[in-house]
Design an enzyme around this catalytic site. Structure first.
Site, short mmCIF file in Angstrom:
data_model
loop_
_atom_site.label_atom_id
_atom_site.label_comp_id
_atom_site.label_asym_id
_atom_site.label_seq_id
_atom_site.Cartn_x
_atom_site.Cartn_y
_atom_site.Cartn_z
N TYR A 32 0.86 -1.18 0.00
CA TYR A 32 0.00 0.00 0.00
C TYR A 32 0.90 1.24 0.00
O TYR A 32 0.83 2.10 0.87
CB TYR A 32 -0.96 -0.01 1.20
CG TYR A 32 -2.29 0.63 0.85
CD1 TYR A 32 -3.20 -0.02 0.03
CD2 TYR A 32 -2.62 1.90 1.31
CE1 TYR A 32 -4.40 0.58 -0.32
CE2 TYR A 32 -3.82 2.50 0.98
CZ TYR A 32 -4.70 1.83 0.16
OH TYR A 32 -5.90 2.42 -0.19
N GLY A 36 6.17 8.07 1.39
CA GLY A 36 7.18 7.70 2.39
C GLY A 36 8.00 6.52 1.92
O GLY A 36 9.24 6.54 1.95
N HIS A 37 7.30 5.48 1.44
CA HIS A 37 8.02 4.32 0.90
C HIS A 37 8.89 4.74 -0.30
O HIS A 37 10.03 4.30 -0.44
CB HIS A 37 7.03 3.26 0.42
CG HIS A 37 6.14 2.68 1.48
ND1 HIS A 37 4.79 2.89 1.51
CD2 HIS A 37 6.43 1.90 2.55
CE1 HIS A 37 4.26 2.25 2.54
NE2 HIS A 37 5.23 1.65 3.20
N LYS A 149 10.02 6.93 10.56
CA LYS A 149 8.62 6.92 11.03
C LYS A 149 8.43 5.83 12.09
O LYS A 149 7.76 6.03 13.09
CB LYS A 149 7.72 6.67 9.83
CG LYS A 149 6.41 6.02 10.11
CD LYS A 149 5.33 7.04 10.15
CE LYS A 149 4.02 6.47 10.65
NZ LYS A 149 3.70 5.16 10.14
N GLN A 153 11.27 0.53 15.74
CA GLN A 153 11.66 -0.56 14.83
C GLN A 153 13.06 -0.33 14.27
O GLN A 153 13.90 -1.24 14.25
CB GLN A 153 10.64 -0.64 13.69
CG GLN A 153 11.06 -1.54 12.54
CD GLN A 153 9.98 -1.64 11.48
OE1 GLN A 153 9.03 -2.38 11.65
NE2 GLN A 153 10.11 -0.90 10.40
#
Ligand code: AMP
Length: 283
Positions: A32, A36-37, A149, A153
């Site tokens: 999706y 950002g990706h 973001k 992680q």
């Protein structure tokens, strides 16, 4: 662009390609795709001979009451964006090919994954560490790019490669935001119009923290109180947590003396959103 669905085929390609002594840049995603990706893909494209993007909605990082089955998916859109971004290989395995039914080995992190999002999502980062290790083994990257973001992680993955001596360099890209400051996220698509309007409270609460920090406030309690006040004014927003922790170890701090990560998570009725900012004292 080549599409590979079979993990073994992916690994054979990766091993063969690395023998050329050329570099592979990996951008792991759950699909999706948004700007950002794409910014991470661009970073990889600028630095690698071959860019691999993985799209895999990883079930083991979702809790039983989380949104695995309703996580947004749009294969045609993702494929188009990857072609446009100059991706060489789109690796999109299915769940059955990634996890043996009787799999018994996992990668666990025992400290940094316990707080922040880990508190309300127990096991989440074990799922992340395991799938990222598998994706590294399958795609054989020289480096992998992750977004700031997902601040917790990113730091856990840096620790993962350090502690397990994984020969993959970790690069990070800044948070890409909508015009009103909301961090782009696949989950934003699920917000109702009212929730979308109020979702700007995450960025606004970090603005309040940054403003107070810039004026010299160093007390974590005072800084997080400023963030809480902003979230409290958004009726659809239920704060999960706002915390300020050491930027590298994610350990609790009371006063900011070294770079610190201010991170928060907010539950809206339709989606859980996260955001963060790094606070850097000059000395
Ligand atoms: P996801 O598909 O949400 O698992 O994200 C895949 C990668 O994209 C992760 O490294 C994220 O941190 C990163 N990412 C997601 N949203 C953004 C954003 N708004 N800006 C920069 N990177 C992002």
């Amino acid at each position: 662009m080549e599409i590979i669905r079979d993990p073994i085929e992916m690994q054979e390609w990766g091993i063969a390609y690395r023998q050329n002594e050329e570099s592979i840049g990996l951008v792991p995603t759950m699909g999706y795709l948004h700007a950002g990706h794409l910014s991470l893909i661009r970073m990889a494209r600028d630095r690698a001979d071959k860019v691999v993007v993985s799209i895999f909605v990883n079930p083991t990082q979702f809790g039983p009451n989380e949104d695995f089955s309703s996580y947004p998916r749009d294969w045609a859109h993702d494929e188009r964006l990857c072609i446009g971004a100059g991706v060489d290989i789109l690796f999109a395995p299915d769940v059955a090919s990634m996890y043996a039914k009787d799999a018994t080995v996992q990668v666990l992190e025992n400290s940094m994954s316990k707080g922040l999002c880990g508190k309300s999502r127990p096991g989440h980062f074990d799922g992340v560490c395991t799938v990222v290790t598998k994706l590294f083994n399958l795609t054989q990257p020289s480096f992998a790019v992750f977004g700031e973001k997902d601040g917790q992680q990113l730091r856990i993955i840096r620790r993962l490669v350090r502690d397990l001596n994984i020969p993959v360099k970790i690069l990070s890209g800044p948070i890409i935001r909508e015009a009103d400051g909301l961090a782009m996220s696949s989950r934003n698509a699920r917000l109702t119009p009212d929730e979308r309007r109020q979702a700007v409270c995450l960025r606004r609460s970090l603005d309040a923290v940054e403003e107070s920090f810039a004026k010299g406030e160093r007390s974590v309690n005072a800084l997080t109180a400023a963030a809480r006040e902003v979230i409290a004014r958004a009726p659809l927003a239920a704060l999960d947590y706002v915390e300020i922790v050491d930027d590298e170890t994610l350990a609790a701090v009371a006063e900011i003396e070294r770079p610190a990560l201010c991170a928060l998570a907010v539950n809206f009725p339709s989606a859980r959103l996260i955001d963060n900012v790094v606070l850097r004292p000059r000395d």
